[in-house]
Motif scaffolding. Structure first.
Motif, PDB file in Angstrom:
ATOM      1  N   ASP A 119       0.861  -1.255  -0.148  1.00  0.00           N
ATOM      2  CA  ASP A 119       0.134   0.044   0.101  1.00  0.00           C
ATOM      3  C   ASP A 119       0.885   1.170  -0.175  1.00  0.00           C
ATOM      4  O   ASP A 119       0.469   2.044  -0.774  1.00  0.00           O
ATOM      5  CB  ASP A 119      -1.044  -0.161   1.395  1.00  0.00           C
ATOM      6  CG  ASP A 119      -2.070  -0.936   1.304  1.00  0.00           C
ATOM      7  OD1 ASP A 119      -2.360  -1.278  -0.065  1.00  0.00           O
ATOM      8  OD2 ASP A 119      -2.564  -1.200   2.219  1.00  0.00           O
ATOM      9  N   SER A 141       2.286   1.479  -3.673  1.00  0.00           N
ATOM     10  CA  SER A 141       1.289   1.876  -4.618  1.00  0.00           C
ATOM     11  C   SER A 141       0.734   3.217  -4.354  1.00  0.00           C
ATOM     12  O   SER A 141       0.085   3.982  -5.465  1.00  0.00           O
ATOM     13  CB  SER A 141       0.329   0.929  -4.569  1.00  0.00           C
ATOM     14  OG  SER A 141      -0.738   1.031  -3.281  1.00  0.00           O
ATOM     15  N   THR A 142       0.722   4.040  -3.082  1.00  0.00           N
ATOM     16  CA  THR A 142       0.297   5.020  -3.183  1.00  0.00           C
ATOM     17  C   THR A 142       1.314   6.241  -3.286  1.00  0.00           C
ATOM     18  O   THR A 142       1.057   7.284  -3.775  1.00  0.00           O
ATOM     19  CB  THR A 142      -0.153   5.466  -1.542  1.00  0.00           C
ATOM     20  OG1 THR A 142      -1.180   4.311  -1.187  1.00  0.00           O
ATOM     21  CG2 THR A 142      -0.612   6.745  -1.390  1.00  0.00           C
ATOM     22  N   TRP A 156       4.389   5.999  -5.327  1.00  0.00           N
ATOM     23  CA  TRP A 156       5.231   5.812  -5.951  1.00  0.00           C
ATOM     24  C   TRP A 156       5.587   6.992  -6.999  1.00  0.00           C
ATOM     25  O   TRP A 156       6.854   7.218  -7.621  1.00  0.00           O
ATOM     26  CB  TRP A 156       5.004   4.564  -7.147  1.00  0.00           C
ATOM     27  CG  TRP A 156       3.897   4.581  -7.904  1.00  0.00           C
ATOM     28  CD1 TRP A 156       2.634   4.303  -7.378  1.00  0.00           C
ATOM     29  CD2 TRP A 156       3.679   5.334  -9.315  1.00  0.00           C
ATOM     30  NE1 TRP A 156       1.764   4.701  -8.428  1.00  0.00           N
ATOM     31  CE2 TRP A 156       2.427   5.235  -9.758  1.00  0.00           C
ATOM     32  CE3 TRP A 156       4.585   5.718 -10.097  1.00  0.00           C
ATOM     33  CZ2 TRP A 156       1.768   5.693 -10.735  1.00  0.00           C
ATOM     34  CZ3 TRP A 156       4.169   6.426 -11.436  1.00  0.00           C
ATOM     35  CH2 TRP A 156       2.728   6.284 -11.562  1.00  0.00           C
TER      36      TRP A 156
END
Length: 116
Positions: A38, A41-42, A44
């Motif tokens: 998470d 993915s938040t 990057w």
């Protein structure tokens, strides 16, 4: 003692690997209770922003500006601060920016006609 390397690309990549390795190690020893999937993915798009700022520092304006703007927009989308429909309204700004860059390009002679 250490070989001097040209450029800071290795420094950035090495720093990212050290931070990522430290986070994974802390998670393995139960010192960190964060889902790294998470987290990555938040956040990057920050990588694009950092690379863009580096390009700007190297005086490579357009590649740097594109990376900073794209990374910023993607980061705002990932955080839920804007939605994709808001971004779609502003795409004509790309055309305006390209037109301005063509007109204001350094070295362009102002007022020079074709002499026809």
């Amino acid at each position: 003692m250490f070989a001097k390397r040209g450029g800071s690309g290795g420094l950035l990549a090495g720093g990212i690997l050290i931070v990522l390795g430290g986070l994974l190690l802390a998670r393995n020893f139960h010192l960190l209770r964060v889902d790294l999937g998470d987290l990555i993915s938040t956040w990057w798009p920050l990588i694009l922003i950092v690379i863009g700022v580096r390009k700007l520092a190297e005086r490579s304006f357009w590649p740097g500006a594109v990376l900073v703007v794209a990374g910023g927009i993607l980061q705002l989308l990932m955080l839920g601060l804007i939605d994709r429909w808001e971004v779609r309204r502003f795409w004509p700004l790309i055309l305006i920016a390209i037109g301005l860059s063509m007109i204001l390009r350094p070295g362009r002679a102002v007022g020079r006609g074709t002499g026809a």
